[in-house]
Structures are given as C-alpha cells and as structure tokens.
Design an enzyme around this catalytic site. Sequence first.
Site, PDB file in Angstrom:
ATOM      1  N   HIS A 269       0.821  -1.206   0.000  1.00  0.00           N
ATOM      2  CA  HIS A 269       0.000   0.000   0.000  1.00  0.00           C
ATOM      3  C   HIS A 269       0.863   1.268   0.000  1.00  0.00           C
ATOM      4  CE1 HIS A 269      -3.246   2.630   0.551  1.00  0.00           C
ATOM      5  NE2 HIS A 269      -3.373   2.597   1.851  1.00  0.00           N
ATOM      6  N   CYS A 270       2.220   1.103  -0.009  1.00  0.00           N
ATOM      7  CA  CYS A 270       3.047   2.308   0.183  1.00  0.00           C
ATOM      8  C   CYS A 270       3.910   2.655  -1.028  1.00  0.00           C
ATOM      9  CB  CYS A 270       3.945   2.121   1.402  1.00  0.00           C
ATOM     10  SG  CYS A 270       3.002   2.027   2.915  1.00  0.00           S
ATOM     11  N   ILE A 271       4.941   1.837  -1.279  1.00  0.00           N
ATOM     12  CA  ILE A 271       5.977   2.244  -2.237  1.00  0.00           C
ATOM     13  C   ILE A 271       5.435   2.473  -3.658  1.00  0.00           C
ATOM     14  CG2 ILE A 271       8.345   1.742  -3.050  1.00  0.00           C
ATOM     15  CD1 ILE A 271       8.204   2.017  -0.039  1.00  0.00           C
ATOM     16  N   ILE A 273       2.577   3.574  -4.456  1.00  0.00           N
ATOM     17  CA  ILE A 273       1.521   4.590  -4.463  1.00  0.00           C
ATOM     18  C   ILE A 273       2.003   5.946  -3.961  1.00  0.00           C
ATOM     19  CG2 ILE A 273      -0.681   5.197  -3.343  1.00  0.00           C
ATOM     20  CD1 ILE A 273      -1.375   2.205  -3.426  1.00  0.00           C
ATOM     21  N   ASP A 274       2.671   5.949  -2.806  1.00  0.00           N
ATOM     22  CA  ASP A 274       2.975   7.217  -2.127  1.00  0.00           C
ATOM     23  C   ASP A 274       3.727   8.232  -3.003  1.00  0.00           C
ATOM     24  OD1 ASP A 274       1.805   5.847  -0.117  1.00  0.00           O
ATOM     25  OD2 ASP A 274       3.620   5.568   1.075  1.00  0.00           O
TER      26      ASP A 274
END
Length: 430
Positions: A269-271, A273-274
């Site tokens: 959910h992080c790398i 997308i962020d």
Amino acid sequence: MALRDKILDQTAKVGVIGLGYVGLPLAVEFAKAGFATIGIDVDGKRVDAIRSATSYIQDVSDKELRALTASGRFTATTDSSVLKEIDAVSICVPTPLRKTRDPDIQYIADATAKIRTYLHAEMLVTLESTTYPGTTDEVLLAEFRSAGFEVGKDFYLAFSPERIDPGNPQFNTRNTPKIIGGVTRECAKLAKLLYEQVVERVIPVSSTRSAEMVKLLENTFRAVNIGLVNEVAIMCDKLGIDVWEVIEAAATKPFGFMPFYPGPGLGGHCIPIDPLYLSWKLKLLNYNARFIELASEINTAMPEYVTSKITRALNRNRKAVNGSRILMLGVAYKRNIADIRESPSLDIIRLLEQEGAEVAYSDPFVPELRADTISRQSQDVTAENLRSYDCVVVVTDHSDFDYDLIQREAKLVVDCRNAIRRRADNVIKL
Ligand SMILES: NC(=O)c1ccc[n+]([C@@H]2O[C@H](COP(=O)([O-])OP(=O)(O)OC[C@H]3O[C@@H](n4cnc5c(N)ncnc54)[C@H](O)[C@@H]3O)[C@@H](O)[C@H]2O)c1
C-alpha cells in the site's frame, strides 16, 4: 483537566480511526501504555473481530488483544459518536490512488468530517495516513476552521507519518522513531508528548508539511532506488552478468553504497503509491517529478519483464507459454506476510493467462486468493507437485519454502528473488 495533564497521568481517552495494518498496532500500543483506547472502523467485521479478540493483523496476537479487550482498556466500534469523549484521535485510514492514478483522499475527508461533528475543546487530532504535502492544512485545518474552531487554542492538529513495516521482526510501532509536525508549536508539543508515551523516540519537525514530506522522501527514496536496481538487472541480463553477484560485491563497500535488490515489481500500500501523491501535487505547481515518473515506469514494467523471462525460459525447453502449466511461488507482495495489495504476482498471473498458460500458486500466508477475476486456492509444494509443472516462478521469497527441494524437483525455475543460492542449469535468475 488540561490535555497535557491527562496525557501525563494517562487519563486521556485515545481514539484511532482506521484499524488496519497501521491503526490496530498503534491502538494496541496506546492501550498497553494504560490509555483507555477506542478504535473506530467502518468495517463491522473488523470491529467484531477485535471484540472477540481475533486478530486479523499478523503483528498483533490474539493473546495481546484478549488481555486488552478483557481489561476494558481497548474497545472497538463503528459508531463515530464516541469521538465526543475522545481527547486525542489518530487517523490511520487508507490513501489509495484513483483509477486515473491521482490521490484518492476520500477516506481522509470522511474521517475529518466525522471528527468535525464531534470536535471539542482541547481535542488533539493527528493524521497518520501517508499523503501529499499540504493535506493537513488544506483539508483538515480548513474543515475544522469552517466549524469556527481556532487551532492551537480550541483544538490541536498535527501530522505524524506511520513508518510501520508489517512482518518486520526487529522494528515495530514502539521502537521505530516517529516524526511529528504540528500546525502550531503547542500542537507539536502535545502530539510529541502523547506519542512519547508509546514510541521510544519522537522527532519533531517545524511543520505538518515537513512531516508529510519526510514520509514521501523515505518512500520515494525506496521507489527510485528499486527502479534503479531493476534497470541494472535488465542491463546485466543483456550483458550476461549476474546482477545478484554484482550487488553483493558492491555492498561490501563500507561507505557510500546501500544495497537495493531487483524484483518482480513493487507491491503493497506504500511504495508503488505514495510517490505518486508527491508527483501529483507537483504537477499542480507545473513541475514534473522526473525521478518518480521514471522509477514508476520501470517498476510497473517489471511484471512484463518477468513474463518475458518466463517465455524465454520455456522456449529453451521447447515449450510455448500457451498450454504450459506454471506454478507461482508467493502471491503476497513481500516475504513472510499475507498482504496481496498491488502485488506484482497478480499482474504476472494475468499476463501469463492472457497468453494461454495455466497458472497455479502456492503461498503459505495466502491459503485462498481472491483478487478481481483471480480466484483459486494455494497448492502444496511437494516433490510430486513441483515435477508436474513446466515452470516454477519464485515471486515472493517466503522463508517457509524449501528452496533445495524446489531446485531439485522443478523442471525449470525462474527465480525473481535470488532465493535459490546454488547455481544450477534449471534455475534462471531475474
Ligand atoms: N501498511 C503499511 O505498511 C503502511 C506503512 C506506513 C504507512 N501506511 C499508511 O497508513 C495508512 C493506512 O494504511 P493501512 O495499511 O493501515 O490500511 P488498511 O487498509 O490496512 O486499514 C485501513 C482501515 O481504515 C478503515 N477505514 C476506511 N475508511 C474509514 C473511515 N472513514 N472511518 C473509519 N475507518 C475507516 C478500513 O476499514 C480499514 O480497516 C495509509 O495512508 C498508508 O499509506 C501504511
């Protein structure tokens, strides 16, 4: 009693909105530190699970949950009206992308609207969800101001990015240093004081925008370096060089080099997308975040690159992808966890199936896979089973897999993680 005193004597009531990978471990830490903690989630099933002390997050045990719910220190609800009695609330809701790959901050907006309804004197609100610089000011502060509240006086507002690494046995919520940026000095002071009760080291920065940017720098740093090393893997392949050997040797340099490893693509959910939250914000300012765009382009193309490697490997064995039986080892996006969000394995399955392959998977952390059109059950990794596939692909290097057995029994292995250390004719590395 002033909020400061309530935090210090642990009589402050703490709320956590969003009880997922980030929110549940955080709520557990607050409850363990002695605060009466209420978790609020829109998902009734998650609330029921917490009430019956059944954890759905690997880093929180049932035993821990049972002790905290039985003592009454931790409760969960779908009813946001409990916010009227909460002194300090942390927002840990998702921040995904829309189909157009723009930030989707509807969950933050929804949590903000709920808090606004019950905002009261001395309430501390901390946003933890990863988002673009300016969100705390432009979305939360603007909303609370419109209700007639003055920040730093009537209520306090801060941003503190979550850095949790699910499944990491060494670093958890408590021992991972935490960044705090407040809208005013008083906001920062109170947020720091609160988090110091549950986190070993809290580092204040001068503003919420800086704190938002810290998180995006950390994740962009990873995305860009992974993009670089993925491209190095493609270059090494063309040059006939073993990229894993090159990285291992480079990593012996005691300064100025930090190893990153290639892989089948980014997940979680992080790398993936962020960094796009950051590039989107910069686009509004007429600036093109080139490193982010390039890394994203290279990383999102990795599943196609892996598929082409599988095609070439099968071809070597006089096999076409069409009609081949392929076993994917690991569908979670990284080792030793069950999270399949944005997992590159799903893209590889789709690409192979488009070409007519019959694709099965095995993942000890994901017994059943349900994602859009993909629905199937995990297979056992036995010698007999391994022998029945034309190609076995190591996508996620879970430590539960027996890599010696896999290398010995499989006709052909495409290893995207350097999990099989032995050089063998039937093993093709990324
Ligand atoms: N998972 C990670 O490793 C990680 C690490 C660092 C930061 N983050 C960031 O933390 C944030 C949360 O991520 P996560 O992985 O915990 O997400 P998650 O999907 O695991 O959990 C989010 C929870 O919020 C709930 N929710 C959604 N909208 C809500 C609302 N309006 N009110 C109440 N509950 C609501 C959902 O039902 C869900 O239970 C994201 O911004 C993410 O980028 C995640």
